[in-house]
Structure formats: structure tokens, C-alpha cells
Design a protein around this motif. Structure first.
Motif, PDB file in Angstrom:
ATOM      1  N   GLU A  84       7.242  19.327  -5.807  1.00  0.00           N
ATOM      2  CA  GLU A  84       7.737  17.976  -4.960  1.00  0.00           C
ATOM      3  C   GLU A  84       8.162  18.563  -3.758  1.00  0.00           C
ATOM      4  O   GLU A  84       8.107  18.132  -2.515  1.00  0.00           O
ATOM      5  N   ASP A  85       8.860  19.876  -3.973  1.00  0.00           N
ATOM      6  CA  ASP A  85       9.270  20.515  -2.632  1.00  0.00           C
ATOM      7  C   ASP A  85       8.248  21.020  -1.963  1.00  0.00           C
ATOM      8  O   ASP A  85       8.268  20.777  -0.619  1.00  0.00           O
ATOM      9  N   THR A  86       7.174  21.519  -2.498  1.00  0.00           N
ATOM     10  CA  THR A  86       6.148  21.954  -1.777  1.00  0.00           C
ATOM     11  C   THR A  86       5.381  20.859  -0.908  1.00  0.00           C
ATOM     12  O   THR A  86       4.856  20.922   0.222  1.00  0.00           O
ATOM     13  N   MET A  87       5.146  19.754  -1.836  1.00  0.00           N
ATOM     14  CA  MET A  87       4.554  18.659  -1.087  1.00  0.00           C
ATOM     15  C   MET A  87       5.458  18.199   0.173  1.00  0.00           C
ATOM     16  O   MET A  87       4.770  17.694   1.182  1.00  0.00           O
ATOM     17  N   LYS A 132       7.226  19.770   1.974  1.00  0.00           N
ATOM     18  CA  LYS A 132       7.016  21.057   3.118  1.00  0.00           C
ATOM     19  C   LYS A 132       5.523  21.001   3.849  1.00  0.00           C
ATOM     20  O   LYS A 132       5.609  20.760   5.066  1.00  0.00           O
ATOM     21  N   VAL A 133       4.651  20.762   3.036  1.00  0.00           N
ATOM     22  CA  VAL A 133       3.105  20.647   3.552  1.00  0.00           C
ATOM     23  C   VAL A 133       3.070  19.244   4.170  1.00  0.00           C
ATOM     24  O   VAL A 133       2.039  19.183   5.194  1.00  0.00           O
ATOM     25  N   ARG A 134       3.760  18.275   3.905  1.00  0.00           N
ATOM     26  CA  ARG A 134       3.449  16.917   4.295  1.00  0.00           C
ATOM     27  C   ARG A 134       4.200  17.104   5.900  1.00  0.00           C
ATOM     28  O   ARG A 134       3.634  16.506   6.677  1.00  0.00           O
ATOM     29  N   VAL A 135       5.173  17.925   6.121  1.00  0.00           N
ATOM     30  CA  VAL A 135       5.606  17.946   7.552  1.00  0.00           C
ATOM     31  C   VAL A 135       4.172  18.624   8.344  1.00  0.00           C
ATOM     32  O   VAL A 135       4.248  18.243   9.361  1.00  0.00           O
ATOM     33  N   ILE A 136       3.534  19.643   7.786  1.00  0.00           N
ATOM     34  CA  ILE A 136       2.688  20.311   8.547  1.00  0.00           C
ATOM     35  C   ILE A 136       1.387  19.176   8.932  1.00  0.00           C
ATOM     36  O   ILE A 136       0.960  19.116  10.045  1.00  0.00           O
ATOM     37  N   THR A 138       6.576  28.668   7.640  1.00  0.00           N
ATOM     38  CA  THR A 138       7.130  29.664   6.535  1.00  0.00           C
ATOM     39  C   THR A 138       7.817  28.950   5.480  1.00  0.00           C
ATOM     40  O   THR A 138       7.633  29.624   4.431  1.00  0.00           O
ATOM     41  N   ALA A 139       8.186  27.556   5.556  1.00  0.00           N
ATOM     42  CA  ALA A 139       8.868  26.914   4.491  1.00  0.00           C
ATOM     43  C   ALA A 139       8.028  26.490   3.483  1.00  0.00           C
ATOM     44  O   ALA A 139       8.362  26.473   2.378  1.00  0.00           O
ATOM     45  N   SER A 140       6.672  26.073   4.104  1.00  0.00           N
ATOM     46  CA  SER A 140       5.655  25.748   3.115  1.00  0.00           C
ATOM     47  C   SER A 140       5.095  27.211   2.119  1.00  0.00           C
ATOM     48  O   SER A 140       4.981  26.824   1.032  1.00  0.00           O
TER      49      SER A 140
END
Length: 483
Positions: free
Chosen positions: A410-413, A415-419, A443-445
């Protein structure tokens, strides 16, 4: 508590309208009445199960994973057939509208396919299915023909003379192995068809010389993205490639003498005819390759990969977990994100012509999460759902680890949702990487993907299966996620 839609493989008018129902045989997944999970559902919260079936088995997880593979590759095939129709409409009547509709169809066709990339890196059909339908070794499968990148643009069509300070970007003189141009050379290539594209794929053994698949079609729709690299003091603009629709003007569609090879660059009528032939040959080959994958995963097939995978026990479970880890760590975090970030290079951007890389990133990550949860949303909105890795961890006494991995995914999703959102708001990935190697959202992703891979390693240990090295697919220094 999760139950798989019992009717999700039944044909509905939606599929029939696309005219592909007979080729997909999507009704072939028979319902066993168990919805992907054997046994009786336990009450929510009972014995710490959170409502997960007390009798979920490893084979339930394998069946769910295989059914999702069939559904997602089926959706990919439907998308490719729809794309082919849009390309045909463009060729028959080249206008700004038909070109735009073809681009939209390309983007839409990518949505299900990118979620299948979690089926890579596990010696399955995408990586090992040979042309004769038998399983070979990694590298024998159609993945390269379908989705390899970067593209060898100069082998296919015209390219710019100078981009980003490079006087020979992707043209014939820039790479020793590139010494042909299929569209321009009617003497050596009097006919353009699927066989020609396949024969010249990875020309001279150079992996840069890609001539087929989604990205060949992308290039022929958008053309090169010739944004500035910022060396002159300014940022890149936010546009994608700008191939003019006149690149598809020729006599048979009412445009004699108006063919171009780039804006303002007149060309012989034959060039646009051959460009159209290349576009359709690439689409035909893409459909063929995806059909082979659908056939391999068809539950109604006889002696195909679906059945051997479902019966594969620990070996198949290991494949699932290895695919999750290797896609997230080496391919996505390392090769697709970190390299592009460090080099600030559009050539290292996965969908560089269309500026659709944000969807590549988001949907690859989503495919990993889908596998963990045992769920996939089809292109018509139907949900394929059953037992996932999360369930298997819980019933094997690792509920805390299941929750930990769920939280990382969920954390990864997030982060990539921001991109993804930033790109949709007007800042495409090639602009985001230009903000510097410490660009916080990218970098966070990357860091989130590395962290989740470490927990996938723990799940592999907890479930007592053996996999290959999850970190083997990149040399990028992005953190040690592997034991």
C-alpha cells in the motif's frame, strides 16, 4: 472474506461487441462452486483469521493466480485487437481525429498488459513459450517481441539528425549494428510483413535493435519525443512526440503527393504506404503473440501451461513470489526508474514517445499488489478475486507478516500514485526526472519498492519455498533487499 465472481468468465455483450469472443474462448473457465477457495469461511476475526477461510490451500492460490493470468492476458488481447482496428481506421482515413483515436487505443491497450508483467521472471509462458507452443528456456518466449525497449527507431523509420546535443541520435551512423531502415529500403525489403519484423528483431544480436511490439507501434504513432534536455538553461517542454498525420497520406486514402516523413518533409507516396504496412504488421504480430499467451493460460486447454502451473505445488508458489520480487526490485525500481533518474535520459524512459511512463510504473506496481491480494479488475469492471498470498500467509500462521507486506504494498502504491497524478497534471515522467537525482517522489517510490522486496523475501522464507535471487536483474545501487 473474498469470493471470486462466479460469472466473470461468461461471455457478455461487451465482449461480443468487440468481435473477439470466439478467439478468446473466455467462457472456458468452469465454475467449481468454490470461488477459488476450498473449505468453509470462518467468521471475521475468529482465531485471528480476519474472515479468511480456515481451509485455504496452496492450490487455491495457484488457481486464482492462473485465472487472473488468463483474464489479464485476455484483456490484453482484446485491447490489442481494438488497437488494430483503430490503426486500420487511421490508415484508411488519416485525419487528426483518427490519429488521436489510435493513440488513445494504444494507451488503453497498455492498461491490462502492464498488470501482467508480474508474470515475468518466473520461466512462464511470457518468458519461455516457444513459437511451436512448447515451453523452452527463459528468452524463448514472446516478451521481447511484445514489450522490449529501448527501440531501434532508425531500423524502422526516419529519425532526427540531432537531439539533446547528440549529432546522431538513434540513427544509422550512431550504432554500428544499425545499418538498415526497413521503411525506406524497398530494394532489400520489397514487402513489409510480420516475418520481416521478426527476422530483424534485435538485429545482429543487439538488444537495442528492437523492431516489434507495443513500442514500435508507439513510435509509429507519436514519433520521437524531441524535447530539450535543459542543457540550454531551460526545462523540457511537456509535449510527447509530434509525428504529423501526413506521415500516413498516400494515394489510396486520397492524399496523392502529400506524404511526409516529418512535418514539412515531403516523401514519396510509397514511403507512407510502407509506413502503414509496418504499422499493421506490428499490430498483427502483437495480436498473434498475445493470443499464444491466452491459449497457454486457458483453463479449458488440454495439456497447456495452466494445468501444469496449477499442479505445480511449491514450485509454482515460488514462481509467484519470485515474479513479485524481481519485477519490483530489478525491473521497476532499478532499470525503469533509477537509471532514468540518474541519467536524466528520455532514451531510458520506458514509454518515451508517448510520455506514458507514469502508467508503466503505476500498473507494474499494481500487478504486484494484485498478486498478493489475489484480485484483478477486468477492463469491463468485473472483478476476478480469490485466494491470494495474503490468505496463505495467514492460514500458515504468519498473519503479522501478511499485514506487514500488505502495508508495504500500500505504501508503494501511494508513492507511485504521486508520479502518476503529477504526470496527469502536466508534469510527465521525463520532466520529473529532470528535477534531479534527489527528486523526492521518484526516490521515495524506488525506496518503497526496495523495502517491499525485503518483506517478500521474508514471505518466501515463511512459506518455505526456494526462489532465485530477487535482485539479479539490475546492477543499480538501490539498496540490498535480498538475503
Amino acid at each position: 472474506m473474498k469470493t471470486r465472481n462466479k460469472n466473470l468468465f461468461n461471455l457478455k455483450p461487451y465482449w461480443l461487441a468487440l468481435g473477439v469472443a470466439s478467439s478468446l474462448v473466455l467462457s472456458g473457465c468452469a465454475d467449481d462452486g468454490k470461488d477459488g477457495t476450498d473449505g468453509v469461511q470462518g467468521p471475521a476475526g475468529e482465531n485471528g483469521t480476519d474472515g479468511v477461510s480456515q481451509l485455504v490451500t496452496q492450490q487455491d492460490v495457484l488457481k486464482t493466480n492462473a485465472n487472473i493470468a488468463y483474464a489479464s492476458y485476455g484483456d490484453s488481447l482484446i485491447g490489442a485487437i481494438s488497437l488494430k482496428s483503430a490503426l486500420q481506421a487511421l490508415i484508411e482515413n488519416p485525419t487528426e481525429e483518427t490519429l488521436n483515436q489510435a493513440k488513445i487505443a494504444w494507451v488503453e491497450s497498455r492498461e491490462p498488459y502492464l498488470q501482467t508483467e508480474v508474470y515475468r521472471f518466473r520461466s512462464g509462458p511470457i518468458d519461455a513459450l516457444k513459437d511451436d507452443g512448447t515451453m523452452g528456456e527463459d528468452g524463448d518466449g514472446p516478451e521481447g517481441q511484445i514489450n522490449a525497449w529501448p527501440l531501434g527507431e532508425a531500423i524502422i523509420d526516419y529519425v532526427a539528425n540531432a537531439v539533446d546535443g547528440d549529432p546522431n541520435p538513434e540513427n544509422i551512423s550512431s550504432t554500428a549494428n544499425i545499418n538498415i531502415n526497413i521503411i525506406a529500403d524497398s530494394i532489400n525489403f520489397p514487402e513489409i510483413n510480420k516475418a520481416i519484423l521478426k527476422d530483424n528483431f534485435e538485429l545482429n544480436g543487439d538488444e537495442r535493435n528492437v523492431t516489434t511490439g507495443y513500442h514500435a507501434i508507439e513510435f509509429l504513432l507519436w514519433g520521437q519525443d524531441l524535447n530539450l534536455d535543459g542543457s540550454g538553461g531551460g526545462p523540457r517542454d511537456t509535449s510527447s512526440g509530434t509525428r504529423p498525420v501526413s506521415d500516413y497520406y498516400f494515394q489510396d486514402n486520397g492524399h496523392l503527393g502529400q506524404c511526409t516523413s516529418g512535418a514539412g518533409q515531403g516523401s514519396a507516396d510509397e514511403t507512407c504506404v510502407r509506413r502503414a504496412a509496418y504499422l499493421m504488421a506490428a499490430a498483427d504480430l502483437l495480436v498473434d503473440d498475445l493470443q499464444r499467451l491466452v491459449d497457454a493460460w486457458n483453463p479449458s486447454g488440454s495439456n497447456n501451461y495452466y494445468h501444469s502451473f496449477v499442479a505445480g505445488g511449491d514450485n509454482s508458489l515460488a514462481k509467484i513470489l519470485e515474479g513479485m520480487g524481481r519485477l519490483g526490485y530489478g525491473e521497476l525500481a532499478g532499470e525503469r526508474m533509477n537509471i532514468a533518474l540518474l541519467t536524466d535520459s528520455q532514451e531510458d524512459e520506458h514509454s518515451c514517445f508517448s510520455d506514458n511512463t507514469h502508467r508503466d510504473i503505476y500498473l507494474d506496481a499494481l500487478g504486484i499488489q494484485n498478486t498478493f491480494l489475489g484480485q484483478y479488475t477486468r477492463i469491463d469492471g468485473q472483478l476476478v478475486e480469490g485466494a491470494g498470498i495474503d490468505d496463505l500467509l495467514v492460514v500458515n500462521g504468519h498473519a503479522e507478516l501478511a499485514n506487514q507486506l500488505r502495508a508495504h504494498l500500500e505504501d508503494t502504491m501511494a508513492k507511485v500514485r504521486v508520479i502518476d497524478v503529477r504526470a496527469k497534471s502536466g508534469l510527465p515522467f521525463d520532466n520529473q526526472i529532470q528535477l534531479g537525482i534527489n527528486e523526492p517522489n521518484i526516490t521515495a517510490s524506488i525506496n518503497a519498492l526496495v523495502a517491499q522486496t525485503s518483506v517478500i523475501e521474508q514471505a518466501i522464507t515463511a512459506l518455505n519455498v526456494a526462489t532465485g535471487d530477487l535482485c539479479q536483474d539490475t546492477e543499480e545501487n538501490i539498496g540490498n533487499a535480498c538475503n
